[in-house]
Every structure is written in structure tokens, then in C-alpha cells.
Design a protein around this motif. Structure first.
Motif, PDB file in Angstrom:
ATOM      1  N   ARG A  76      -4.199  -3.533   1.091  1.00 38.65           N
ATOM      2  CA  ARG A  76      -5.556  -3.444   1.615  1.00 38.65           C
ATOM      3  C   ARG A  76      -5.603  -3.391   3.142  1.00 38.65           C
ATOM      4  N   ASP A  79      -6.148   0.541   4.211  1.00 36.09           N
ATOM      5  CA  ASP A  79      -7.454   1.198   4.277  1.00 36.09           C
ATOM      6  C   ASP A  79      -8.514   0.259   4.849  1.00 36.09           C
ATOM      7  N   MET A  81      -9.543  -2.529   4.037  1.00 35.04           N
ATOM      8  CA  MET A  81     -10.417  -3.261   3.121  1.00 35.04           C
ATOM      9  C   MET A  81     -10.380  -4.759   3.423  1.00 35.04           C
ATOM     10  N   ARG A 112     -11.207   4.678   5.439  1.00 31.47           N
ATOM     11  CA  ARG A 112     -11.303   4.547   3.981  1.00 31.47           C
ATOM     12  C   ARG A 112     -11.533   5.890   3.294  1.00 31.47           C
ATOM     13  N   LEU A 117      -8.514   4.033  -2.420  1.00 30.58           N
ATOM     14  CA  LEU A 117      -7.986   2.849  -3.116  1.00 30.58           C
ATOM     15  C   LEU A 117      -8.469   2.834  -4.556  1.00 30.58           C
ATOM     16  N   PHE A 119      -8.544   0.516  -7.952  1.00 30.62           N
ATOM     17  CA  PHE A 119      -8.468  -0.919  -8.197  1.00 30.62           C
ATOM     18  C   PHE A 119      -7.761  -1.237  -9.515  1.00 30.62           C
ATOM     19  N   THR A 190     -11.908   8.983  -6.215  1.00 30.87           N
ATOM     20  CA  THR A 190     -11.189   8.782  -4.961  1.00 30.87           C
ATOM     21  C   THR A 190     -10.747  10.113  -4.358  1.00 30.87           C
TER      22      THR A 190
END
Ligand SMILES: Nc1ncnc2c1ncn2[C@@H]1O[C@H](COP(=O)(O)OP(=O)(O)O)[C@@H](O)[C@H]1O
Ligand SMILES: [Mg+2]
Lengths: 285, 296
Positions: A76, A79, A81, A112, A117, A119, A190
Motif C-alpha cells: 500500500r 499507491d 493508500m 492511484r 490495487l 483487494f 482497475t
């Protein structure tokens, strides 16, 4: 720091391996992502310690290591996050195509878009399949119907979902798909923002073996166009899909660090570090 | 093993009993007033003017109830939703936001007669408006706005982190994520908030006695659209006795031959209106959710 050269294991996955172990920082492919001196803190607790890592372009890199060693935290960082996690703090530099993603004039939203990303738990939006994929492009200003149609169709295709949904993707909710299809929808969603890099955080951990296989095949296809980083618990998966593997573990202070990184074949059959050897063999034993 | 099975059976039985009791009470209320008002409720009753010499009608009172309901919702729903968004997404947890949350809960539980007196001082006397629909709506907003804000905040907070992260990871801004993912998912919770506040508005008498007034309304000219003229039923400045206030008034004065008959029928109308509003709001919520999660 033992550089003992353990013998190749007979039950290790079938892989061809080079005769010379590549150094962790030199590969022939250009470097897409580069982490230097990466530390992640949650409040006062250091979760990730001093990670230096190069991720080559158009290849699949897998992150393996015990639970809690900081794989998600590192992923993370790529990006930004972690910016959204209250109490989280990142130190060190991350370069994307040679550019510092934490630089002053770089917007996190921009990072981003370029670094997607996926999940662990599939999280499609409660809207139609079409709208799920069109979500990113719409927010980024594409409103032309034909352009959106084109993006949606091609991304569903690239995510290997098109054939299964082409009849009703404009009407059917993303939530009505099976878990594996939902995860491929999330991948399509994405891809629709046209990222360079796709990060995947244990994307198959909630899926059955057949759905997992589909995602693995898909990753192999995506490799030509994207740089992929996948966190996985499943050692065979890392061995099957990735070109390079990074192994992390936790130190005495319970902060995670990078033990070694190398070609996947090398890590699984001929790791340089004892810790890697133990981890890899423990799971395959 | 057996013990837990018994416990489970008993608990299930108790929950069923409670559920049946609730439904029975609701049914009893509706049926009681429906039976009590058979023969009274007619088109003339629903739309006619009140009368001293016959049963008359409740037309203007029903109008006022709906008028104040709509006006109060116009004041509280948009502001409440914006406030809720602010409290859930931007205010954070510091001592000041937490104090605001506490005040919201306190205000919305202040006895409504107190709110009525406060409204009298502010919206009737200080403004020199006298008794008006607007004054009533503002008084109702005093305790409904905090409730609406609080319920919206809770509905937004209940949206899982995964959903937000899914949107943010696509490079969308916080506001885009709120607008396109979080709000739509919170619609059912927000609709519940609207229904709760609306129920309170329909049923409220105490806060309206001193603000929108208790005078028996004159004959309304529904074609008079002059908004500034207090004689027009469309004007926010007309004195607006509502159905609930009227029921209270009839029964507290206790005069007239038809009091029982009129109040039973008016009560039946009130219950039916609340039910209709409930169903309508739920339906609207579903449509809205489909719209906001849909193509746009
Ligand atoms: N939001 C958070 N707040 C506090 N601690 C966290 C948070 N996220 C992760 N951690 C801690 O950081 C460490 C690494 O977690 P994580 O990156 O999720 O590891 P992994 O993905 O390898 O299992 C763990 O000890 C975890 O408890
Ligand atoms: Mg993890």
C-alpha cells in the motif's frame, strides 16, 4: 547472514534456473518501481523496516512471508493508500518510472490511477457490471458513450470476464456474480483507469481453486502490458505465476523486513538465506 | 448441549412473541380507528371545511399537516444530509465534534413543549410573524435537524471501509467517493431517518400549539398562489393548525356534539397518512438508490 547454499529440493516446483544467482538489485528489465529505505509505522510501532526493493517492468513479482510481516503495508506504499490509514506513516522513497511518488507536486489520486490495487476480498460496487468498469473513467472525465463502451468491453476482455457476462453486463449487478467473477470484475475495473502497475493483495484467498486458476491464467496474460505485484499466502501460487519473489519476515522487534529477493526459481530451489530456505521448505514439506 | 438447545428455543419463542405483540398492537390501533370512523370518513370529511353545527370536514387541517411536513422536510433533509456528511467524513473525532454530537442528541430529546415555547419567543414574537406555518416548520426543524444529521452520520459510517477503499484506489477524490459510492450505500439509512423525522412531524402537537397556531382555519382558496399573503394556504405565513393539533384542541375543549366522531376519524386519517408516507418513502429510497448507483 549465512550465504550457505542449500541443495535444491527434490519436491520443489519444476522451474528452470539460471546457473548464477542474480543479485537482488540487478535484472535486465527496466525498473518500474523502486523502494529505498522504506519504513512504515503505525503510531509508534514500526511495522516495516528499511526495505530496499526493485520491481522490474512487465514482470510479476510476488511477496511472500508470514502473516503480519508487513506485506500489505509495503504494497500500500506503492499507491499511497497508506495516506488514508489514520496513524500510518511512511518513510523512505518510492520511485515510479524514476519519479518520486511522494514528491511535493505529485497528487495521491494521480499515483492511484497509475498504480491500481486489487483487494483481498472482492469489493465490486453495488451497481451494474458495466458501471463498475466505467466507474474510474467516468470519474476521470470520460463521458462519451462510445468511448466508455469501448473501455468496458476491452477491460472485461482483458480480465477474462467478457465471455461470461457479455449478454447481460449492462443490466446485471456486479454483486450477483460469483466470488471469482467479482474478483475479475475488480481487476477489469482497475485496468479501466489505465494503470502501469497492478498491485494485488492476496487476490485469491477468498476463492476456490478453479476461480484461482482463472486469475492466475489472467495474470500471465496481463504481464505483457502491466507490471504486477502479488501478495500471496500460497507458496505454489508464487512459484507458478511470478518471475521474481521477495521474501519478508519479522524481526525480534516484530517489524517486518525483506530477507531476500530474486528470481522465483532461485528463491524456491536455491535461496541464499537460511530463513528463506526454512520458510519455503516448511510449506512444501 | 440440551441446555443451549432449550435456551435457543426459548429465546426464539420470546422473539416471536414480541414480534407478534408489536404487529398486534399496530393492527389493533389501525383497526380500532378504522372501525370507529366507519361512516364518518367520506370525501366530504377529507376535503370539507370544519363546522360547528355538523360533523364537517378536516380538509384545511390535512392540508396544513402536509404543508408543514413538506416545509420541514425541505428545511431538514438537505441540511441534515450535508451536516451528516460533514460530521461523518470531515469533522473527525476531536473534542469539538464530539461535543456537537452530544448536543445533537440532547436537542433532539428536549421536550417538544419547550421547543414550542422557544419557537413562540423566536418565530412568533421576535419576528412579528404571528402564528405561521413557517414558524411551526422552523420549530420542528430545531429538534429534527439534529436527528437527521445524526442518523445520516450513522448511515454513512456504516458503509464498509472496503467500499470506500475500492473507489479511492481507482484514483478518485474523497468527494467523488462519497458522492458515488458512500452516499448511495447509505440511502436506506437516510430514508429511515426521513421516515422517523416525518413521523414526528405528523404526530407533533405540542411544538406547534404556540408556533403555527390552534385557530380553526377559515375556508381556503387553493387557487390563491400569492405566497406573501397570509390568507393564501400556499403562503408560508398562513396560520396553519394541523390535524394533530386539531385533535388535541377538540378533545381539550370537549365541546360540541361530534367531538368523539371527528377525532376518531381524524386519528384514522393520521394513522393512514403515516403508513402511506412510510411506504412511499421506502419506495422512493429504493428508486433513489437505483438511480444514484446506476448510470450517472
Ligand atoms: N491500520 C493499522 N493500524 C495499526 N497496525 C496495523 C495496521 N495495519 C497493519 N498493522 C500492523 O502492521 C503489521 C503488518 O501488517 P500487514 O502489513 O497487514 O502484514 P501482512 O500483510 O504481511 O499480513 C501487523 O503487525 C499489523 O498488526
Ligand atoms: Mg496482508
Amino acid at each position: 547472514m549465512s550465504i550457505a547454499d542449500p541443495p535444491a529440493r527434490a519436491d520443489a516446483p519444476e522451474v528452470t534456473r539460471p546457473t548464477v544467482a542474480p543479485s537482488s538489485l540487478s535484472t535486465s528489465a527496466p525498473i518500474k518501481l523502486q523502494a529505498r529505505g522504506l519504513n512504515v509505522y503505525y503510531g509508534a510501532k514500526r511495522a516495516v523496516r528499511d526495505v530496499d526493493l526493485d520491481i522490474p517492468a512487465n514482470a510479476i513479482m510476488s511477496f511472500i512471508g508470514p502473516s503480519g510481516c508487513g506485506k500489505t503495508s509495503i504494497l500500500r506504499c506503492f499507491d499511497r493508500m497508506n495516506d488514508l490509514v489514520p496513524g500510518a506513516r511512511v518513510e523512505g522513497t518510492i520511485m515510479l518510472n524514476g519519479e518520486d511518488i511522494n514528491g511535493r507536486d505529485i497528487l495521491p489520486v494521480e499515483v492511484r490511477r497509475r498504480v491500481g490495487l486489487v483487494f483481498q476480498r472482492p469489493n465490486p460496487f453495488p451497481m451494474t457490471i458495466y458501471d463498475n468498469v466505467a466507474y474510474g473513467p467516468r470519474r476521470h472525465g470520460t463521458s462519451n458513450r462510445a468511448a466508455l463502451d469501448e473501455i468496458v468491453e476491452s477491460c472485461l476482455g482483458r480480465a477474462a470476464l467478457w465471455d461470461e457476462v457479455k449478454d447481460d453486463y449492462r443490466k446485471k449487478s456486479g454483486l450477483s456474480l460469483s466470488g471469482g467473477q467479482q474478483q475479475r470484475l475488480c481487476i477489469a475495473r482497475t485496468l479501466a483507469t489505465e494503470p502501469d502497475v497492478v498491485l494485488m493483495d492476496e487476490p485469491c484467498s477468498a476463492l476456490d481453486p478453479i476461480a484461482t486458476l482463472k486469475i492466475e491464467e489472467l495474470m500471465a496474460d496481463l504481464r505483457a502490458r502491466y507490471t504486477i505485484v502479488i501478495v500471496t499466502h500460497n507458496m505454489q501460487q508464487a512459484a507458478r505465476v511470478s518471475d521474481r519473489t521477495a521474501f519478508f519476515t519479522m524481526g525480534e522487534d516484530r517489524s517486518g523486513y525483506l530477507v531476500e529477493v530474486g528470481d522465483t526459481s532461485e528463491i524456491f530451489t536455491n535461496p541464499r538465506e537460511r530463513l528463506t530456505e526454512d520458510y519455503v521448505s516448511g510449506r512444501f514439506g | 448441549m440440551k441446555r443451549t438447545l432449550y435456551a435457543d428455543t426459548i429465546a426464539t419463542g420470546a422473539l416471536w412473541a414480541i414480534a407478534i405483540l408489536v404487529v398486534t398492537i399496530l393492527g389493533a390501533i389501525i383497526l380500532h380507528f378504522l372501525f370507529a370512523s366507519v361512516g364518518t370518513i367520506s370525501l366530504g370529511f377529507l376535503f370539507g371545511d370544519p363546522s360547528d353545527t355538523s360533523v364537517g370536514g378536516i380538509g384545511p387541517l390535512l392540508w396544513n399537516s402536509i404543508y408543514i411536513l413538506v416545509l420541514t422536510l425541505l428545511l431538514t433533509v438537505p441540511l441534515g444530509i450535508l451536516g451528516g456528511i460533514y460530521m461523518a467524513e470531515y469533522a473527525g473525532q476531536g473534542p469539538i465534534p464530539n461535543m456537537i454530537r452530544l448536543s445533537q442528541e440532547l436537542i433532539s430529546s428536549v421536550p417538544s413543549i419547550v421547543v414550542g415555547l422557544f419557537g413562540l419567543a423566536l418565530f412568533v414574537n421576535a419576528t412579528h410573524w404571528s402564528f405561521t406555518a413557517l414558524g411551526g416548520a422552523l420549530a420542528l426543524s430545531i429538534f429534527n435537524l439534529p436527528l437527521m444529521t445524526r442518523l445520516t452520520e450513522q448511515a454513512l459510517r456504516a458503509v464498509p471501509r472496503d467500499e470506500r477503499d475500492g473507489s479511492l484506489a481507482l484514483g478518485t477524490t474523497k468527494w467523488q467517493t462519497i458522492r458515488h459510492v458512500v452516499l448511495p450505500l447509505a440511502v436506506p439509512g437516510i430514508v429511515t431517518g426521513v421516515i422517523l423525522t416525518a413521523g414526528r412531524i405528523f404526530g407533533e402537537a405540542a411544538a406547534l400549539l404556540f408556533t403555527s397556531g390552534v385557530a380553526t382555519p377559515p375556508h381556503y382558496d387553493y387557487l390563491d398562489f400569492s405566497l406573501g399573503d397570509p390568507r393564501s394556504p400556499w403562503s408560508p405565513f398562513h396560520a396553519a393548525t394541523t390535524l394533530s393539533v386539531y385533535i388535541w384542541k377538540l378533545n381539550s375543549e370537549g365541546l360540541g356534539t361530534f367531538v368523539r366522531q371527528i377525532s376518531d376519524a381524524a386519528a384514522a386519517v393520521l394513522v393512514i397518512m403515516v403508513l402511506l408516507f412510510n411506504l412511499g418513502a421506502r419506495w422512493l429510497g429504493r428508486v433513489l438508490q437505483r438511480r444514484v448507483t446506476g448510470a450517472r
